[in-house]
Enzyme design. Structure first.
Site, PDB file in Angstrom:
ATOM      1  N   HIS A  71       0.816  -1.213   0.000  1.00 46.20           N
ATOM      2  CA  HIS A  71       0.000   0.000   0.000  1.00 46.20           C
ATOM      3  C   HIS A  71       0.851   1.264   0.000  1.00 46.20           C
ATOM      4  O   HIS A  71       1.916   1.298   0.609  1.00 46.20           O
ATOM      5  CB  HIS A  71      -0.891   0.043   1.246  1.00 46.20           C
ATOM      6  CG  HIS A  71      -1.745  -1.163   1.417  1.00 46.20           C
ATOM      7  ND1 HIS A  71      -2.068  -1.660   2.657  1.00 46.20           N
ATOM      8  CD2 HIS A  71      -2.327  -1.985   0.519  1.00 46.20           C
ATOM      9  CE1 HIS A  71      -2.829  -2.728   2.520  1.00 46.20           C
ATOM     10  NE2 HIS A  71      -3.002  -2.949   1.230  1.00 46.20           N
ATOM     11  N   TYR A 140       0.165   1.901  13.672  1.00 42.91           N
ATOM     12  CA  TYR A 140       0.610   2.915  12.717  1.00 42.91           C
ATOM     13  C   TYR A 140       0.337   4.286  13.315  1.00 42.91           C
ATOM     14  O   TYR A 140      -0.757   4.545  13.790  1.00 42.91           O
ATOM     15  CB  TYR A 140      -0.192   2.851  11.417  1.00 42.91           C
ATOM     16  CG  TYR A 140      -0.355   1.497  10.811  1.00 42.91           C
ATOM     17  CD1 TYR A 140       0.465   1.091   9.771  1.00 42.91           C
ATOM     18  CD2 TYR A 140      -1.345   0.622  11.260  1.00 42.91           C
ATOM     19  CE1 TYR A 140       0.312  -0.153   9.189  1.00 42.91           C
ATOM     20  CE2 TYR A 140      -1.495  -0.619  10.682  1.00 42.91           C
ATOM     21  CZ  TYR A 140      -0.676  -1.002   9.648  1.00 42.91           C
ATOM     22  OH  TYR A 140      -0.825  -2.237   9.078  1.00 42.91           O
TER      23      TYR A 140
END
Length: 191
Positions: A71, A140
């Protein structure tokens, strides 16, 4: 390498990517570790206030063998700190910044809940990982809110990237399985 206050910061083979390794204090109770230090991070980057630009924290949980990726984001991209809070993952980055000295190169890292190592990933990278343990929680911290309209990706098994995943995947999402190839990504980023 910079070392201070219990967090070691190392460079990698990929331009501008950093590995942050906390050094936990262990005793009979268990351990305590600082997973992030804004002052140390800013000092290493030479950019006062860089740490304050992180605006969103997210977490994913994956079962063993799951592959998530590869991604990235268009536009300004996104900077992120990535760590595995529980379990272990094989984490892979690919530099997609045209003009970068490491454009098109990849590097893999083991992130786990034993070393507490985590990555600083600047804007302009593809990111993905495979869960190496029965359960893996990946956290994250990103520098701007997620905008799905800017999502880009390359298939986890793209022949050009030829990523060496540790084990055959158990699950790949439909989105990741139908992602484009390296050539399509190059067209999307104008490279």
């Amino acid at each position: 390498m910079r070392h201070n206050r219990g967090v070691r910061i190392d460079t990698t083979d990929l331009a501008d990517v950093l590995v942050l390794t906390p050094e936990p204090h262990r005793d009979e109770r268990g351990l305590f570790t600082r997973t992030f230090d804004a002052d140390e991070f800013d000092a290493h980057l030479g950019s006062p206030g860089a740490a304050a630009r992180f605006v969103q924290d997210s977490q994913s949980r994956s079962v063993g063998g799951v592959i998530r990726g590869m991604h990235g984001r268009l536009g300004r991209g996104e900077a992120k700190l990535v760590r595995c809070a529980h379990g272990a993952v094989h984490d892979v980055l690919v530099d997609i910044r045209p003009g970068s000295p490491t454009f098109g190169r990849q590097q893999a890292f083991r992130l786990d809940d034993e070393t507490f190592r985590h990555l600083y990933v600047p804007p302009g990278f593809l990111h993905g990982f495979q869960a190496l343990t029965d359960v893996a929680d990946v956290c994250y911290r990103i520098d701007r809110p997620h905008d799905p309209s800017e999502d880009i990706g390359v298939r986890w098994d793209d022949a050009h990237l030829a990523i060496n995943w540790p084990t055959p995947p158990t699950i790949v999402s439909p989105r990741d399985a139908s992602a484009g190839d390296w050539a399509a990504l190059l067209a999307a980023i104008g490279a």
